[in-house]
Design a protein around this motif. Sequence first.
Motif, short mmCIF file in Angstrom:
data_model
loop_
_atom_site.label_atom_id
_atom_site.label_comp_id
_atom_site.label_asym_id
_atom_site.label_seq_id
_atom_site.Cartn_x
_atom_site.Cartn_y
_atom_site.Cartn_z
N HIS A 69 0.82 1.23 -1.26
CA HIS A 69 -0.73 2.04 -1.45
C HIS A 69 -0.98 3.06 -0.48
N ASP A 105 -2.08 6.98 -1.11
CA ASP A 105 -3.25 7.28 -0.62
C ASP A 105 -3.20 8.44 0.23
N ARG A 159 -6.18 6.88 -6.53
CA ARG A 159 -6.59 5.46 -6.48
C ARG A 159 -7.92 5.41 -7.28
N VAL A 173 -12.05 -0.90 -4.04
CA VAL A 173 -10.68 -0.06 -3.99
C VAL A 173 -9.81 -0.75 -4.75
N GLU A 201 -6.11 -1.49 -7.39
CA GLU A 201 -4.82 -1.09 -7.57
C GLU A 201 -4.37 -0.48 -8.36
N TYR A 229 -3.74 3.27 -10.20
CA TYR A 229 -3.60 4.61 -9.89
C TYR A 229 -3.55 5.41 -11.30
#
Length: 223
Positions: free
Chosen positions: A63, A67, A74, A85, A87, A89
């Motif tokens: 991650h 990022d 994200r 935040v 998981e 994408y």
Amino acid sequence: MKESKGVIYILTNPSFPEYVKIGYADDMKQRLQQLNRSECTPFAFRVYATYEVDIRLTDMKLHDIIDRLNPNLRAIDTVDGKKRVREFYAMTKEDAYAIFEAMAEIHGTMDRLKLVKPTESQKKDEEIATEVKVETKERATPFTFEMVHIPVGAELEFSCRGNEHDGEICTVADSKNVEYDGKLWSLSALATELSHSKWGVAGPRYFKYKGEWLNDIRRRLEL
């Protein structure tokens, strides 16, 4: 070589095809059961690929890499003033797999990378989800008989192969409605009724005027 502790995974869901979920699981089957227990999404999550790892929560490092490369991928939102935040994408499953593949090649562990073939049921779900998305977009696009130069009184043919109503006729009643079986219907409402669809459908996709699909007439006139 150490015994693998679990996998980092790529999950897809037809409910939101523009996203992939990248995470870690000690037990992939159990993780899927947890995610698919919720009734908040129309379709289930499916495993697109897995990569066996020796260290738990390896996905956190992955991650961080993604990022750093592009922080805009994200999924991040704010609920009740708190930042979440996720998981998820905004990337294709193929792009996500390319990252896994590069990682496996660098470490010489391609044997740990597995691309999971979808089942027939999963393929069908993806087809349905795509169809729903297309129809939703078309339903949101304004359609009137005036814009395609079809006059009041004109006959339209319902066309849906294999359906018992295939070939039945309705009549244009005004700019937005048709008459069928003695009642006034919007084109989409009648198409949904005759096609027995669980979802609302876009009427112009199911009716023809003088042998030509209404959607095709609209596109032709828009050119």
